[in-house]
Design a protein around this motif. Structure first.
Motif, PDB file in Angstrom:
ATOM      1  N   HIS A   1      26.845  32.102  80.355  1.00  0.00           N
ATOM      2  CA  HIS A   1      27.166  31.459  81.646  1.00  0.00           C
ATOM      3  C   HIS A   1      28.542  30.784  81.575  1.00  0.00           C
ATOM      4  O   HIS A   1      29.372  30.927  82.471  1.00  0.00           O
ATOM      5  CB  HIS A   1      26.067  30.450  82.009  1.00  0.00           C
ATOM      6  CG  HIS A   1      26.482  29.393  82.983  1.00  0.00           C
ATOM      7  ND1 HIS A   1      26.760  29.653  84.311  1.00  0.00           N
ATOM      8  CD2 HIS A   1      26.694  28.047  82.828  1.00  0.00           C
ATOM      9  CE1 HIS A   1      27.109  28.522  84.926  1.00  0.00           C
ATOM     10  NE2 HIS A   1      27.084  27.536  84.051  1.00  0.00           N
TER      11      HIS A   1
ATOM     12  N   HIS B   1      32.142  22.614  80.165  1.00  0.00           N
ATOM     13  CA  HIS B   1      31.478  21.886  81.266  1.00  0.00           C
ATOM     14  C   HIS B   1      29.977  21.670  81.020  1.00  0.00           C
ATOM     15  O   HIS B   1      29.427  20.670  81.449  1.00  0.00           O
ATOM     16  CB  HIS B   1      31.742  22.548  82.634  1.00  0.00           C
ATOM     17  CG  HIS B   1      30.810  23.674  82.962  1.00  0.00           C
ATOM     18  ND1 HIS B   1      30.976  24.950  82.482  1.00  0.00           N
ATOM     19  CD2 HIS B   1      29.683  23.707  83.706  1.00  0.00           C
ATOM     20  CE1 HIS B   1      29.986  25.715  82.921  1.00  0.00           C
ATOM     21  NE2 HIS B   1      29.187  24.982  83.664  1.00  0.00           N
ATOM     22  N   ASP B   2      29.324  22.602  80.346  1.00  0.00           N
ATOM     23  CA  ASP B   2      27.883  22.446  80.071  1.00  0.00           C
ATOM     24  C   ASP B   2      27.611  22.133  78.595  1.00  0.00           C
ATOM     25  O   ASP B   2      26.502  22.368  78.109  1.00  0.00           O
ATOM     26  CB  ASP B   2      27.131  23.732  80.464  1.00  0.00           C
ATOM     27  CG  ASP B   2      26.730  23.757  81.936  1.00  0.00           C
ATOM     28  OD1 ASP B   2      26.763  22.693  82.590  1.00  0.00           O
ATOM     29  OD2 ASP B   2      26.372  24.852  82.434  1.00  0.00           O
TER      30      ASP B   2
ATOM     31  N   HIS C   1      31.160  18.139  87.965  1.00  0.00           N
ATOM     32  CA  HIS C   1      30.792  19.535  88.213  1.00  0.00           C
ATOM     33  C   HIS C   1      29.427  19.728  88.868  1.00  0.00           C
ATOM     34  O   HIS C   1      29.189  20.780  89.472  1.00  0.00           O
ATOM     35  CB  HIS C   1      30.962  20.414  86.955  1.00  0.00           C
ATOM     36  CG  HIS C   1      29.772  20.503  86.059  1.00  0.00           C
ATOM     37  ND1 HIS C   1      29.570  19.661  84.999  1.00  0.00           N
ATOM     38  CD2 HIS C   1      28.705  21.346  86.056  1.00  0.00           C
ATOM     39  CE1 HIS C   1      28.439  19.991  84.381  1.00  0.00           C
ATOM     40  NE2 HIS C   1      27.904  20.997  85.004  1.00  0.00           N
TER      41      HIS C   1
ATOM     42  N   ASP D   1      31.364  27.261  88.696  1.00  0.00           N
ATOM     43  CA  ASP D   1      30.006  27.096  88.176  1.00  0.00           C
ATOM     44  C   ASP D   1      28.987  27.674  89.166  1.00  0.00           C
ATOM     45  O   ASP D   1      27.977  28.255  88.771  1.00  0.00           O
ATOM     46  CB  ASP D   1      29.757  25.590  87.970  1.00  0.00           C
ATOM     47  CG  ASP D   1      28.470  25.291  87.228  1.00  0.00           C
ATOM     48  OD1 ASP D   1      28.032  26.130  86.419  1.00  0.00           O
ATOM     49  OD2 ASP D   1      27.912  24.198  87.440  1.00  0.00           O
TER      50      ASP D   1
ATOM     51  N   ARG E   1      25.541  34.618  89.113  1.00  0.00           N
ATOM     52  CA  ARG E   1      24.722  33.972  90.151  1.00  0.00           C
ATOM     53  C   ARG E   1      24.266  35.015  91.158  1.00  0.00           C
ATOM     54  O   ARG E   1      25.047  35.900  91.542  1.00  0.00           O
ATOM     55  CB  ARG E   1      25.534  32.892  90.883  1.00  0.00           C
ATOM     56  CG  ARG E   1      26.059  31.781  89.983  1.00  0.00           C
ATOM     57  CD  ARG E   1      24.972  30.826  89.552  1.00  0.00           C
ATOM     58  NE  ARG E   1      25.531  29.618  88.931  1.00  0.00           N
ATOM     59  CZ  ARG E   1      24.842  28.834  88.111  1.00  0.00           C
ATOM     60  NH1 ARG E   1      23.585  29.120  87.802  1.00  0.00           N
ATOM     61  NH2 ARG E   1      25.412  27.756  87.610  1.00  0.00           N
TER      62      ARG E   1
HETATM   63 FE   LIG Z   1      27.242  25.356  84.453  1.00  0.00          FE
END
Ligand SMILES: [Fe+2]
Ligand SMILES: [Fe+2]
Length: 199
Positions: free
Chosen positions: A33, A63-64, A122, A140, A146
């Protein structure tokens, strides 16, 4: 294959080393991802002429970073760093961005506030968002993996006008949370008031 030479200004390792660090922290699912978010973020950076692609790449990749951390780690971090005590009333969805930025700062030694803010914002957005914030927020949401019903439409909107993409995502997040009758983090509501509500 994405090749970006990091200058060491934001992060003291190469992109390849950062990928190694992330591979050890994240499940395969999340690692993939994160790579897709970087790809989409770089596309958005090109579209909106955001020239600092190193910042975009790092912000997207990290970011994650804390998404799969145990709750206890977040609770300790909130206490150790004397962050807003209200954070203790929330959970991973909020923590992995807002508190995740602290782990990125402390563990990875990334001190660039633009990158850290992009991580903080985010999931919950912000009343004021930089172009980097918007790029990460939207990448994201619309990365190529997605597949929610209107994703093609949101991708189109986002590449036409990123502010409209931000508004679309914020509205739909609020609607989703309302339908589930779960608490809504105040900053998400603040984001809605600025980006969605008609004046
Ligand atoms: Fe994410
Ligand atoms: Fe996230």
């Amino acid at each position: 294959m994405i090749e970006i030479n990091y200058t060491n200004h934001y992060f003291n390792l190469s992109r390849e080393k950062l990928l190694e660090v992330l591979k050890n922290k994240l499940s395969n699912f999340r690692f993939n991802h994160v790579l897709r978010v970087e790809k989409k973020a770089l596309e958005l950076a090109t579209r909106y002429q955001y020239e600092n692609i190193e910042q975009v790449s790092i912000a997207a990749l990290v970011h994650d970073y804390a998404k799969e951390f145990d709750d206890e780690l977040f609770i300790n971090k909130i206490k150790d760093k004397a962050l807003d005590p209200d954070l203790l009333n929330w959970g991973n969805m909020i923590w992995h961005g807002v508190v995740g930025a602290e782990f990125i700062h402390d563990d990875l030694k990334i001190t660039d506030e633009d990158i850290l803010n992009a991580v903080r914002h985010h999931t919950v957005g912000a009343t004021y968002m930089t172009l980097l914030d918007k790029i990460i927020y939207m990448a994201d949401y619309i990365e190529d993996g997605r597949d929610f019903p209107e994703v093609a439409k949101v991708r189109e909107i986002t590449f036409k006008n990123i502010d409209e993409g931000v508004a679309w995502q914020t509205l739909h997040t609020i609607e989703y949370l309302l339908n589930k009758k779960v608490p809504i983090y105040p900053q998400t509501i603040n984001t809605y008031n600025v980006w969605v509500a008609k004046k």
